[in-house]
Design a protein around this motif. Structure first.
Motif, PDB file in Angstrom:
ATOM      1  N   ALA A   1      89.051 -39.266 -15.310  1.00 32.99           N
ATOM      2  CA  ALA A   1      90.148 -38.465 -15.854  1.00 32.99           C
ATOM      3  C   ALA A   1      91.364 -38.538 -14.938  1.00 32.99           C
ATOM      4  O   ALA A   1      92.509 -38.672 -15.405  1.00 32.99           O
ATOM      5  CB  ALA A   1      89.708 -37.018 -16.041  1.00 32.99           C
ATOM      6  N   ALA A   2      91.139 -38.489 -13.626  1.00 37.19           N
ATOM      7  CA  ALA A   2      92.250 -38.577 -12.666  1.00 37.19           C
ATOM      8  C   ALA A   2      92.926 -39.933 -12.743  1.00 37.19           C
ATOM      9  O   ALA A   2      94.167 -40.030 -12.654  1.00 37.19           O
ATOM     10  CB  ALA A   2      91.733 -38.317 -11.256  1.00 37.19           C
ATOM     11  N   ILE A   3      92.136 -41.004 -12.905  1.00 35.46           N
ATOM     12  CA  ILE A   3      92.715 -42.340 -13.043  1.00 35.46           C
ATOM     13  C   ILE A   3      93.591 -42.410 -14.289  1.00 35.46           C
ATOM     14  O   ILE A   3      94.696 -42.973 -14.273  1.00 35.46           O
ATOM     15  CB  ILE A   3      91.600 -43.399 -13.090  1.00 35.46           C
ATOM     16  CG1 ILE A   3      90.913 -43.512 -11.728  1.00 35.46           C
ATOM     17  CG2 ILE A   3      92.153 -44.757 -13.521  1.00 35.46           C
ATOM     18  CD1 ILE A   3      89.646 -44.341 -11.753  1.00 35.46           C
ATOM     19  N   GLY A   4      93.106 -41.839 -15.387  1.00 32.37           N
ATOM     20  CA  GLY A   4      93.887 -41.839 -16.618  1.00 32.37           C
ATOM     21  C   GLY A   4      95.191 -41.076 -16.484  1.00 32.37           C
ATOM     22  O   GLY A   4      96.253 -41.535 -16.922  1.00 32.37           O
ATOM     23  N   VAL A   5      95.136 -39.903 -15.872  1.00 34.22           N
ATOM     24  CA  VAL A   5      96.352 -39.105 -15.668  1.00 34.22           C
ATOM     25  C   VAL A   5      97.311 -39.837 -14.751  1.00 34.22           C
ATOM     26  O   VAL A   5      98.530 -39.893 -15.011  1.00 34.22           O
ATOM     27  CB  VAL A   5      95.993 -37.716 -15.097  1.00 34.22           C
ATOM     28  CG1 VAL A   5      97.255 -36.975 -14.677  1.00 34.22           C
ATOM     29  CG2 VAL A   5      95.221 -36.898 -16.136  1.00 34.22           C
ATOM     30  N   ALA A   6      96.802 -40.426 -13.672  1.00 33.09           N
ATOM     31  CA  ALA A   6      97.663 -41.155 -12.739  1.00 33.09           C
ATOM     32  C   ALA A   6      98.336 -42.340 -13.435  1.00 33.09           C
ATOM     33  O   ALA A   6      99.527 -42.616 -13.208  1.00 33.09           O
ATOM     34  CB  ALA A   6      96.846 -41.639 -11.543  1.00 33.09           C
ATOM     35  N   GLY A   7      97.575 -43.038 -14.288  1.00 28.77           N
ATOM     36  CA  GLY A   7      98.160 -44.157 -15.017  1.00 28.77           C
ATOM     37  C   GLY A   7      99.261 -43.707 -15.953  1.00 28.77           C
ATOM     38  O   GLY A   7     100.299 -44.372 -16.070  1.00 28.77           O
ATOM     39  N   SER A   8      99.066 -42.583 -16.624  1.00 33.30           N
ATOM     40  CA  SER A   8     100.096 -42.063 -17.519  1.00 33.30           C
ATOM     41  C   SER A   8     101.338 -41.632 -16.748  1.00 33.30           C
ATOM     42  O   SER A   8     102.470 -41.895 -17.165  1.00 33.30           O
ATOM     43  CB  SER A   8      99.540 -40.885 -18.325  1.00 33.30           C
ATOM     44  OG  SER A   8      98.536 -41.312 -19.224  1.00 33.30           O
ATOM     45  N   LEU A   9     101.148 -40.967 -15.604  1.00 33.24           N
ATOM     46  CA  LEU A   9     102.283 -40.547 -14.793  1.00 33.24           C
ATOM     47  C   LEU A   9     103.059 -41.756 -14.277  1.00 33.24           C
ATOM     48  O   LEU A   9     104.295 -41.749 -14.243  1.00 33.24           O
ATOM     49  CB  LEU A   9     101.807 -39.686 -13.627  1.00 33.24           C
ATOM     50  CG  LEU A   9     101.244 -38.312 -13.995  1.00 33.24           C
ATOM     51  CD1 LEU A   9     100.720 -37.605 -12.752  1.00 33.24           C
ATOM     52  CD2 LEU A   9     102.305 -37.461 -14.692  1.00 33.24           C
ATOM     53  N   GLY A  10     102.315 -42.803 -13.887  1.00 30.73           N
ATOM     54  CA  GLY A  10     102.992 -44.022 -13.437  1.00 30.73           C
ATOM     55  C   GLY A  10     103.815 -44.642 -14.544  1.00 30.73           C
ATOM     56  O   GLY A  10     104.925 -45.134 -14.297  1.00 30.73           O
ATOM     57  N   ARG A  11     103.306 -44.616 -15.744  1.00 28.11           N
ATOM     58  CA  ARG A  11     104.057 -45.170 -16.882  1.00 28.11           C
ATOM     59  C   ARG A  11     105.307 -44.347 -17.162  1.00 28.11           C
ATOM     60  O   ARG A  11     106.374 -44.896 -17.446  1.00 28.11           O
ATOM     61  CB  ARG A  11     103.141 -45.192 -18.116  1.00 28.11           C
ATOM     62  CG  ARG A  11     103.679 -46.023 -19.255  1.00 28.11           C
ATOM     63  CD  ARG A  11     102.664 -46.055 -20.390  1.00 28.11           C
ATOM     64  NE  ARG A  11     103.113 -46.884 -21.489  1.00 28.11           N
ATOM     65  CZ  ARG A  11     102.857 -48.176 -21.597  1.00 28.11           C
ATOM     66  NH1 ARG A  11     102.137 -48.780 -20.664  1.00 28.11           N
ATOM     67  NH2 ARG A  11     103.290 -48.862 -22.641  1.00 28.11           N
ATOM     68  N   LEU A  12     105.190 -43.010 -17.057  1.00 30.56           N
ATOM     69  CA  LEU A  12     106.357 -42.140 -17.263  1.00 30.56           C
ATOM     70  C   LEU A  12     107.429 -42.406 -16.204  1.00 30.56           C
ATOM     71  O   LEU A  12     108.626 -42.435 -16.499  1.00 30.56           O
ATOM     72  CB  LEU A  12     105.940 -40.681 -17.237  1.00 30.56           C
ATOM     73  CG  LEU A  12     105.215 -40.141 -18.482  1.00 30.56           C
ATOM     74  CD1 LEU A  12     104.685 -38.740 -18.232  1.00 30.56           C
ATOM     75  CD2 LEU A  12     106.157 -40.164 -19.687  1.00 30.56           C
ATOM     76  N   ARG A  13     107.001 -42.599 -14.942  1.00 29.27           N
ATOM     77  CA  ARG A  13     107.978 -42.874 -13.873  1.00 29.27           C
ATOM     78  C   ARG A  13     108.694 -44.187 -14.137  1.00 29.27           C
ATOM     79  O   ARG A  13     109.912 -44.295 -13.913  1.00 29.27           O
ATOM     80  CB  ARG A  13     107.260 -42.924 -12.535  1.00 29.27           C
ATOM     81  CG  ARG A  13     106.790 -41.565 -12.022  1.00 29.27           C
ATOM     82  CD  ARG A  13     106.445 -41.641 -10.543  1.00 29.27           C
ATOM     83  NE  ARG A  13     105.817 -40.406 -10.073  1.00 29.27           N
ATOM     84  CZ  ARG A  13     104.523 -40.220  -9.946  1.00 29.27           C
ATOM     85  NH1 ARG A  13     103.683 -41.220 -10.266  1.00 29.27           N
ATOM     86  NH2 ARG A  13     104.035 -39.067  -9.524  1.00 29.27           N
ATOM     87  N   ARG A  14     107.974 -45.201 -14.581  1.00 27.05           N
ATOM     88  CA  ARG A  14     108.626 -46.489 -14.864  1.00 27.05           C
ATOM     89  C   ARG A  14     109.620 -46.361 -15.991  1.00 27.05           C
ATOM     90  O   ARG A  14     110.669 -47.003 -15.990  1.00 27.05           O
ATOM     91  CB  ARG A  14     107.567 -47.532 -15.189  1.00 27.05           C
ATOM     92  CG  ARG A  14     106.762 -47.997 -13.967  1.00 27.05           C
ATOM     93  CD  ARG A  14     105.970 -49.254 -14.277  1.00 27.05           C
ATOM     94  NE  ARG A  14     104.951 -49.037 -15.296  1.00 27.05           N
ATOM     95  CZ  ARG A  14     103.727 -48.593 -15.032  1.00 27.05           C
ATOM     96  NH1 ARG A  14     103.369 -48.310 -13.781  1.00 27.05           N
ATOM     97  NH2 ARG A  14     102.844 -48.434 -15.999  1.00 27.05           N
TER      98      ARG A  14
END
Length: 308
Positions: A293-306
């Motif tokens: 779940a943490a990996i998924g959230v981190a991936g989504s946050l990274g996409r939002l930052r980009r």
């Protein structure tokens, strides 16, 4: 792979499962799906592989279509959270495993045997405490993929339609994916598709096991490479080997399903599992769920930052 909001939506769905658990069977969408497919099977069953392919396509296609409709009704993120809450069963899996483990710790072997079929398909007759503990831990490991990791992975990849399609595949495999005179041909497609659908989640699950058990990461990799191929399941062997190495125990051996005895290989180098190891396996399930779940959230946050 991970959309801007899929990670948080998956996390919300997992939390909902842990807080509320499974809906009552009479209204559970997965149970209702199984009942519907059982009626369809009665009408279309033939001892024929092509008919089994059609049966599988009907089930998976209808489940994916429900995911599409749900997205249109409530939006992608809400649909994904709802589908994850429905498709995952981490709370039930952990609760049943801990209940049997507690009976073993108390020395109530007969009660543990009576409750074991709620979690595993093998015959409980004649199993001693260590064999019951092994059965529970193997079920926790294998079902961590089917009922937790895989829905999360497919949710991150394809949203609600992919989550519900996977749950349909898993349900159909449980219904007809057996080596038996009735289902050897008819259930072939459901069994093979289940293997394909869980191939990536099983290996990502093993990576998560290693991530939350860093001291055993090298052993986990070694045991998977050495032992997982002995297991009759291409995915069950990987995740059970990972659990065996992470817990420092030995899993596998011969299991009896009615009159059929299946040898599942020997996984790991430790001592046989005991009642105390059941709780450790459930904690490992919880940690791997949080890690993914943490990996998924981190991936989504990274996409939002980009995007920003």
């Amino acid at each position: 792979m991970i959309s801007a909001m899929s990670g948080p939506a998956v996390a919300v769905g997992v939390v909902a499962d842990r807080v509320f658990g499974e809906p009552p069977g009479i209204v559970h969408p997965v149970a209702r799906f199984g009942q519907s497919m059982a009626r369809i099977e009665q009408r279309m069953y033939r001892d024929d592989r092509a008919v089994g392919v059609m049966f599988c396509m009907i089930g998976v296609g209808s489940a994916a279509a429900c995911g599409v409709v749900l997205q249109r009704c409530v939006g992608r993120s809400a649909a994904l959270a709802i589908s994850i809450a429905v498709a995952t069963a981490g709370r039930m899996l952990g609760r049943e495993a801990n209940a049997i483990g507690a009976l073993l710790v108390d020395g109530d072997l007969e009660a543990a045997r009576t409750r074991l079929p709620s979690l595993v398909g093998r015959s409980p007759d004649g199993l001693d405490a260590m064999e019951i503990a092994r059965a529970v831990i193997e079920s926790v490991a294998e079902n961590s993929v089917d009922a937790v990791i895989a829905p999360m992975v497919w949710g991150l990849i394809g949203g609600a339609p992919a989550v519900l399609a996977h749950r349909a595949v898993n349900t159909l495999d449980a219904m007809v994916g057996h080596h038996s005179p009735r289902y050897e041909r008819f259930g072939w497609a459901s069994a093979r598709l289940d293997d394909i659908a869980n191939w990536l989640p099983a290996r990502l699950g093993a990576v998560c096991v290693a991530t939350v058990s860093p001291a055993h990461a090298r052993s986990i990799r070694h045991v998977i490479r050495r032992d997982s191929g002995q297991h009759p399941s291409p995915n069950g062997g990987v995740i059970e080997a990972a659990y065996a190495a992470a817990l420092g125990i030995r899993l596998g051996g011969s299991n009896r399903y009615g009159e059929v005895v299946v040898h599942r290989g020997v996984l790991g180098d430790g001592e046989p599992a005991t009642a105390d190891d059941v709780g450790r396996a459930v904690r490992l399930l919880d940690l791997t769920t949080v890690a993914l779940a943490a990996i998924g959230v981190a991936g989504s946050l990274g996409r939002l930052r980009r995007r920003g």
